[in-house]
Write an enzyme that holds these catalytic residues in place. Structure first.
Site, mmCIF file in Angstrom:
data_model
loop_
_atom_site.group_PDB
_atom_site.id
_atom_site.type_symbol
_atom_site.label_atom_id
_atom_site.label_comp_id
_atom_site.label_asym_id
_atom_site.label_seq_id
_atom_site.Cartn_x
_atom_site.Cartn_y
_atom_site.Cartn_z
ATOM 1 C CG ASP A 94 -2.379 0.476 0.787
ATOM 2 O OD1 ASP A 94 -2.360 1.893 0.927
ATOM 3 O OD2 ASP A 94 -3.322 0.023 0.782
ATOM 4 C CG HIS A 149 -0.805 1.504 -3.400
ATOM 5 N ND1 HIS A 149 -2.202 1.293 -2.883
ATOM 6 C CD2 HIS A 149 -0.534 0.543 -4.125
ATOM 7 C CE1 HIS A 149 -2.511 0.170 -2.983
ATOM 8 N NE2 HIS A 149 -1.577 -0.244 -3.921
#
Length: 471
Positions: free
Chosen positions: A295, A318
């Site tokens: 993430d 991310h």
């Protein structure tokens, strides 16, 4: 280096001393090895209140030895005995503005911990912490080499003095993720001040938990690996965190936190394994770290202010995200954030600001992204005020988050998609004061040029901007 020396009948053995006054000096990278001592009064001593005759002493705070902090003093194969009886475990005196320790090193093994990674050592860790926390002298909790299994644990304060939590081994979590229950934490530091966590590895063994989540089964909420809540003046350095169930490092309601020389790792497909997450915190510095995760490498939540992020390698992951904001209508803002000298490698996003499309009192302002390299990044520069990751149950309102004063400077590299800069701002609160300066982002395919897109976005450009600015 001091090596192969015999000291006999001396007042001091190995000594570092500094006057108690400001200085730009330092002492670092010092190795003492193969030393024999016979009838030495002070075998090992660091004295930062040195004053030879104890007259007219400065009485100020020295800045020698790494800006007031002795970040680590490794001790290996040290054996000192006392002629009138058994010696204490470690006879060391740190005096002055940094560590003042005397016989206050709490080795978890000596308190019952087992370094086999199988036998529960939680109580030994709790005992070591309790002893260190109650010490009127700065103290050390020491985790030697080996693998130590501990269940969810709270290291609570306030404590009476500073604590160095020094890890040479590996701390591992239970393989059964149900052991964590609904607490959301594994290793939690709560209401502590002046704690340094140095070295070692924490392994949350998150694989089975991720499999449960990805299969859509009934799973517990998951745990953050190491959390700091309502704490201040914290340093975490040279720590490795692997396979966290959820966030690797979580910071909430904290002040003056330094994270440096970190190594954070989880597979790209692991869900919600943010590298470092902060919220409702001020004065956070994250530097010289490598983050590979499933993430956000770093996520910045509401109420985060005065942040410095420098020299980070991010990927997979991310990217670095401010938000998501507007999760709640009454929400603090994010301001004074500087992100510099970051390399993004194959990440989903580069530098991102995101908010849900719903009313909010939040804001994001005075943000700088500077000196950044993108390598095959899918969304190098993005503001998304219609954030809704699952595309289900999206609010579909205009975001109340006010975004202003965001500078993008000297950002270069390749985009994995043709849309390299994407500014989708709120219709009711358009983005203001966006600045693009010296941008050079190219589409990795030679078949087309990179593009930019703006919606409700206002600002200006300086220097050469590629792709052409849409502001």
């Amino acid at each position: 280096m001091v090596k192969n020396v015999t000291l006999a009948g001396s007042q001091n053995g190995l000594r570092i001393k500094s006057w108690g006054r400001p200085s730009n000096g330092f002492a670092k990278d010092i190795l003492s090895q193969h030393i024999a001592m016979n009838n030495v009064q002070n075998p090992i001593v660091i004295d930062q209140n040195y004053c030879h005759e104890n007259k007219d002493c400065p009485g100020q705070v020295t800045s020698v030895l790494n800006d007031l902090r002795i970040t680590v003093i490794p001790l290996e194969d040290v054996k000192l005995t006392y002629r009138n009886g058994p010696a204490d475990d470690i006879v060391i005196h740190f005096t002055g503005s940094s560590y003042q320790a005397s016989n206050v090193v709490y080795n978890v093994v000596k308190l019952g911990a087992k370094p086999d990674g199988k036998i529960d050592s939680t109580e030994a860790f709790k005992k070591a912490w309790t002893l260190a926390c109650s010490s009127t002298w700065p103290a050390m909790v020491y985790v030697p080499k080996g693998s130590f299994l501990i269940k969810p644990v709270v290291f609570g304060g306030p404590c009476k003095n500073k604590i160095l939590f020094s890890i040479d081994g590996t701390i591992v979590a239970p393989s059964n993720y149900w052991v964590f229950g609904n607490s959301g934490f594994w290793i939690l530091f709560y209401k502590v001040t002046g704690v340094t966590v140095y070295g070692g590895t924490i392994d949350a063994k998150g694989g089975s938990f991720w499999a449960c989540r990805n299969a859509g089964k009934n799973c517990p909420p998951g745990a953050r690996s190491m959390s700091f809540v309502a704490s201040s003046n914290i340093m975490v350095t040279r720590l490795t965190s692997i396979n966290s169930q959820m966030f690797h490092i979580s910071i909430h309601q904290c002040h003056n936190i330094t994270l440096e020389n970190m190594k954070i790792s989880a597979p790209s497909w692991s869900p919600n394994t943010d590298g470092i997450h902060m919220q409702s915190s001020t004065g956070i510095s994250i530097t010289n770290s490598m983050i590979k995760t499933g993430d956000d490498c770093i996520s910045i939540g509401p109420g985060s202010k005065n942040l410095r992020i420098h020299r980070i390698v991010c990927g997979p992951g991310h990217g670095i995200s401010i938000g998501s904001l507007a999760l709640h209508q009454n929400e603090d803002g994010v301001e004074n954030v500087k992100v510099t000298s970051v390399v993004f490698m194959g990440t989903q996003n580069g530098v991102r600001i995101k908010s849900w499309g719903r009313p909010s009192t939040g804001y994001a302002r005075n943000i700088v992204f500077e000196n950044i390299i993108m390598k095959y990044v899918y969304n190098p520069i993005i503001i998304d005020q219609n954030y809704c990751p699952s595309a289900k149950g999206c609010p579909k309102h205009s975001s109340g988050v006010k975004i202003s004063g965001v500078t993008y400077k000297n950002i270069k590299g390749t985009s994995a998609t043709q849309l390299a800069m994407n500014f989708v701002c709120s219709s009711s609160n358009p983005c203001k004061g966006l600045i693009l300066e010296d941008i050079n982002l190219t589409y990795y395919k030679k078949s087309g040029a990179a593009t930019s897109f703006c919606k409700n976005a206002n600002g200006s450009k300086k220097g050469v901007v590629i792709p052409p600015s849409c502001l």
